[in-house]
Design a protein around this motif. Sequence first.
Motif, PDB file in Angstrom:
ATOM      1  N   VAL A   1       0.827  -1.205   0.000  1.00 22.63           N
ATOM      2  CA  VAL A   1       0.000   0.000   0.000  1.00 22.63           C
ATOM      3  C   VAL A   1       0.865   1.260   0.000  1.00 22.63           C
ATOM      4  O   VAL A   1       0.602   2.216  -0.745  1.00 22.63           O
ATOM      5  N   LYS A   2       1.888   1.265   0.823  1.00 20.29           N
ATOM      6  CA  LYS A   2       2.685   2.488   0.988  1.00 20.29           C
ATOM      7  C   LYS A   2       3.385   2.882  -0.310  1.00 20.29           C
ATOM      8  O   LYS A   2       3.344   4.045  -0.722  1.00 20.29           O
ATOM      9  N   GLU A   3       4.000   1.912  -0.963  1.00 19.12           N
ATOM     10  CA  GLU A   3       4.690   2.214  -2.223  1.00 19.12           C
ATOM     11  C   GLU A   3       3.697   2.675  -3.291  1.00 19.12           C
ATOM     12  O   GLU A   3       3.944   3.646  -4.014  1.00 19.12           O
ATOM     13  N   ASN A   4       2.579   1.994  -3.380  1.00 16.55           N
ATOM     14  CA  ASN A   4       1.579   2.363  -4.381  1.00 16.55           C
ATOM     15  C   ASN A   4       0.997   3.744  -4.115  1.00 16.55           C
ATOM     16  O   ASN A   4       0.754   4.517  -5.052  1.00 16.55           O
ATOM     17  N   LEU A   5       0.763   4.049  -2.852  1.00 17.16           N
ATOM     18  CA  LEU A   5       0.250   5.367  -2.483  1.00 17.16           C
ATOM     19  C   LEU A   5       1.204   6.460  -2.948  1.00 17.16           C
ATOM     20  O   LEU A   5       0.791   7.456  -3.555  1.00 17.16           O
ATOM     21  N   HIS A   6       2.478   6.271  -2.695  1.00 18.09           N
ATOM     22  CA  HIS A   6       3.455   7.297  -3.068  1.00 18.09           C
ATOM     23  C   HIS A   6       3.546   7.464  -4.588  1.00 18.09           C
ATOM     24  O   HIS A   6       3.736   8.571  -5.075  1.00 18.09           O
ATOM     25  N   LYS A   7       3.376   6.364  -5.320  1.00 17.69           N
ATOM     26  CA  LYS A   7       3.391   6.461  -6.791  1.00 17.69           C
ATOM     27  C   LYS A   7       2.228   7.313  -7.293  1.00 17.69           C
ATOM     28  O   LYS A   7       2.391   8.146  -8.189  1.00 17.69           O
ATOM     29  N   VAL A   8       1.062   7.086  -6.718  1.00 16.13           N
ATOM     30  CA  VAL A   8      -0.105   7.873  -7.136  1.00 16.13           C
ATOM     31  C   VAL A   8       0.078   9.343  -6.758  1.00 16.13           C
ATOM     32  O   VAL A   8      -0.150  10.247  -7.573  1.00 16.13           O
ATOM     33  N   LEU A   9       0.497   9.593  -5.524  1.00 19.52           N
ATOM     34  CA  LEU A   9       0.679  10.980  -5.078  1.00 19.52           C
ATOM     35  C   LEU A   9       1.711  11.708  -5.937  1.00 19.52           C
ATOM     36  O   LEU A   9       1.572  12.902  -6.208  1.00 19.52           O
ATOM     37  N   ALA A  10       2.733  10.984  -6.382  1.00 26.12           N
ATOM     38  CA  ALA A  10       3.768  11.601  -7.220  1.00 26.12           C
ATOM     39  C   ALA A  10       3.211  12.039  -8.569  1.00 26.12           C
ATOM     40  O   ALA A  10       3.757  12.939  -9.210  1.00 26.12           O
ATOM     41  N   ASP A  11       2.123  11.389  -9.003  1.00 23.13           N
ATOM     42  CA  ASP A  11       1.501  11.738 -10.284  1.00 23.13           C
ATOM     43  C   ASP A  11       0.597  12.971 -10.200  1.00 23.13           C
ATOM     44  O   ASP A  11       0.197  13.503 -11.237  1.00 23.13           O
ATOM     45  N   LEU A  12       0.248  13.370  -8.996  1.00 22.72           N
ATOM     46  CA  LEU A  12      -0.767  14.422  -8.836  1.00 22.72           C
ATOM     47  C   LEU A  12      -0.113  15.791  -8.687  1.00 22.72           C
ATOM     48  O   LEU A  12       0.724  15.984  -7.801  1.00 22.72           O
ATOM     49  N   PRO A  13      -0.518  16.754  -9.499  1.00 17.82           N
ATOM     50  CA  PRO A  13       0.019  18.108  -9.351  1.00 17.82           C
ATOM     51  C   PRO A  13      -0.540  18.796  -8.116  1.00 17.82           C
ATOM     52  O   PRO A  13      -1.517  18.329  -7.512  1.00 17.82           O
ATOM     53  N   ALA A  14       0.070  19.876  -7.730  1.00 18.00           N
ATOM     54  CA  ALA A  14      -0.425  20.656  -6.597  1.00 18.00           C
ATOM     55  C   ALA A  14      -1.868  21.060  -6.854  1.00 18.00           C
ATOM     56  O   ALA A  14      -2.239  21.402  -7.982  1.00 18.00           O
ATOM     57  N   GLY A  15      -2.686  20.998  -5.823  1.00 18.33           N
ATOM     58  CA  GLY A  15      -4.081  21.386  -5.958  1.00 18.33           C
ATOM     59  C   GLY A  15      -5.027  20.250  -6.276  1.00 18.33           C
ATOM     60  O   GLY A  15      -6.238  20.440  -6.309  1.00 18.33           O
ATOM     61  N   VAL A  16      -4.478  19.048  -6.519  1.00 15.44           N
ATOM     62  CA  VAL A  16      -5.324  17.879  -6.758  1.00 15.44           C
ATOM     63  C   VAL A  16      -5.192  16.942  -5.561  1.00 15.44           C
ATOM     64  O   VAL A  16      -4.092  16.515  -5.220  1.00 15.44           O
ATOM     65  N   ARG A  17      -6.326  16.646  -4.931  1.00 13.95           N
ATOM     66  CA  ARG A  17      -6.313  15.795  -3.739  1.00 13.95           C
ATOM     67  C   ARG A  17      -6.660  14.358  -4.098  1.00 13.95           C
ATOM     68  O   ARG A  17      -7.421  14.101  -5.038  1.00 13.95           O
ATOM     69  N   LEU A  18      -6.110  13.454  -3.316  1.00 23.83           N
ATOM     70  CA  LEU A  18      -6.372  12.027  -3.496  1.00 23.83           C
ATOM     71  C   LEU A  18      -7.409  11.563  -2.474  1.00 23.83           C
ATOM     72  O   LEU A  18      -7.217  11.718  -1.268  1.00 23.83           O
ATOM     73  N   VAL A  19      -8.509  10.990  -2.987  1.00 19.89           N
ATOM     74  CA  VAL A  19      -9.448  10.262  -2.136  1.00 19.89           C
ATOM     75  C   VAL A  19      -9.090   8.779  -2.302  1.00 19.89           C
ATOM     76  O   VAL A  19      -9.304   8.200  -3.374  1.00 19.89           O
ATOM     77  N   ALA A  20      -8.506   8.192  -1.268  1.00 16.43           N
ATOM     78  CA  ALA A  20      -8.111   6.786  -1.332  1.00 16.43           C
ATOM     79  C   ALA A  20      -9.354   5.929  -1.087  1.00 16.43           C
ATOM     80  O   ALA A  20      -9.941   5.980  -0.005  1.00 16.43           O
ATOM     81  N   ILE A  21      -9.760   5.178  -2.114  1.00 16.41           N
ATOM     82  CA  ILE A  21     -11.004   4.419  -2.026  1.00 16.41           C
ATOM     83  C   ILE A  21     -10.731   3.095  -1.316  1.00 16.41           C
ATOM     84  O   ILE A  21     -10.130   2.182  -1.872  1.00 16.41           O
ATOM     85  N   SER A  22     -11.192   3.029  -0.081  1.00 18.05           N
ATOM     86  CA  SER A  22     -10.836   1.923   0.807  1.00 18.05           C
ATOM     87  C   SER A  22     -11.944   0.901   0.969  1.00 18.05           C
ATOM     88  O   SER A  22     -11.823  -0.028   1.775  1.00 18.05           O
ATOM     89  N   LYS A  23     -13.031   1.031   0.224  1.00 22.10           N
ATOM     90  CA  LYS A  23     -14.125   0.058   0.349  1.00 22.10           C
ATOM     91  C   LYS A  23     -13.627  -1.347   0.021  1.00 22.10           C
ATOM     92  O   LYS A  23     -12.784  -1.526  -0.865  1.00 22.10           O
ATOM     93  N   TYR A  24     -14.147  -2.314   0.757  1.00 26.95           N
ATOM     94  CA  TYR A  24     -13.781  -3.732   0.618  1.00 26.95           C
ATOM     95  C   TYR A  24     -12.337  -4.023   1.019  1.00 26.95           C
ATOM     96  O   TYR A  24     -11.808  -5.095   0.709  1.00 26.95           O
ATOM     97  N   HIS A  25     -11.695  -3.094   1.705  1.00 30.62           N
ATOM     98  CA  HIS A  25     -10.332  -3.330   2.185  1.00 30.62           C
ATOM     99  C   HIS A  25     -10.297  -3.191   3.704  1.00 30.62           C
ATOM    100  O   HIS A  25     -10.988  -2.345   4.278  1.00 30.62           O
ATOM    101  N   PRO A  26      -9.477  -4.009   4.356  1.00 31.55           N
ATOM    102  CA  PRO A  26      -9.469  -4.033   5.828  1.00 31.55           C
ATOM    103  C   PRO A  26      -8.764  -2.826   6.445  1.00 31.55           C
ATOM    104  O   PRO A  26      -8.030  -2.101   5.768  1.00 31.55           O
ATOM    105  N   ASN A  27      -8.979  -2.677   7.741  1.00 24.84           N
ATOM    106  CA  ASN A  27      -8.411  -1.544   8.467  1.00 24.84           C
ATOM    107  C   ASN A  27      -6.895  -1.455   8.340  1.00 24.84           C
ATOM    108  O   ASN A  27      -6.332  -0.363   8.284  1.00 24.84           O
ATOM    109  N   GLU A  28      -6.204  -2.610   8.296  1.00 26.87           N
ATOM    110  CA  GLU A  28      -4.737  -2.533   8.251  1.00 26.87           C
ATOM    111  C   GLU A  28      -4.251  -1.905   6.949  1.00 26.87           C
ATOM    112  O   GLU A  28      -3.205  -1.242   6.933  1.00 26.87           O
ATOM    113  N   TYR A  29      -5.001  -2.066   5.865  1.00 29.34           N
ATOM    114  CA  TYR A  29      -4.627  -1.396   4.616  1.00 29.34           C
ATOM    115  C   TYR A  29      -4.798   0.120   4.758  1.00 29.34           C
ATOM    116  O   TYR A  29      -3.962   0.899   4.298  1.00 29.34           O
TER     117      TYR A  29
END
Length: 223
Positions: A4-32
Motif C-alpha cells: 500500500v505504501k509504495e503504491n500510495l506514493h506512486k499515485v501521489l507523485a503523479d498528482l500536481p499541486a491542488g489535486v487531492r487524493l481520495v483513497a477508495i478503501s471500500k472492501y479493504h481491511p483496516n490494516e490497509y
Amino acid sequence: MYDVKENLHKVLADLPAGVRLVAISKYHPNEYIMAAYEEGQRLFGESHEQELRQKHETLPKDIEWHFIGHLQTNKVKYIVPYVAMIEAVDSLKLLREIDKQAAKCGRVIDVLLELHIAEEETKYGLTPDACRQLLADGEWRQLQHVRICGLMMMASYVDDEEQIRGEFRTARLLFDEIKAHYFADAPWFCERSWGMSHDYALAVGEGSTMVRVGTTIFGPRVY
C-alpha cells in the motif's frame, strides 16, 4: 499484504499541486487503511453505510471520510453525524434528506452533485440538463444544512482515451457554467471530482481537483 505504501506514493507523485487524493478503501481491511494513514493519507472514500460506520468507529478520528457510492435516503441518518462529504448526490430528494438529517446533528454537510455523462446505463447521476434544472428550480437555496461544493462524475470504462477525455471535458464545461451562474461568489464551489485508478491521469488533464483511486493503491478487493 499489498504494498500500500509504495503504491500510495506512486499515485501521489503523479498528482500536481491542488489535486487531492481520495483513497477508495471500500472492501479493504483496516490494516490497509492504516498503512496509508501512516504515510500521511487522511482522505478516504467508502460506498457502503455499514462498512463505513464500522471503520469510522475503529479507525483514527482525524480521518476525513467521503461517501462516494449511491446513497439511499434511509441510510443518510447513519452517516451524517461524521461524514466529511457526500460525493454522489443525484436527486433533490436526497439533497432534502441530507439537509433534514444534518439539521438534527447541527451540522452542514458538504456535497457534490453527481453527473451522468458516461454512456453506460449502470451509472447513477443527473444528466447535464437535469443538473441545470435542479439548480434553476432553486429549492436548494433554502436548505441551510447542505453546501454544494462542486460536481462529481465517472467516465465510461473504455480504452478510448479521446472518449474519456471528452466526457471529463463535458463535466468541466458544465462546472464552469454552473459556477458562473450560481456560485460566482462561493469560493467553496470548487471541487471537480473525476478520475479513478484507470483514468486519473486523463482526469487531471481535464481539470479534476479530486481523484478517487482505490485498486491502484490497495489492490483487488479483499472482501
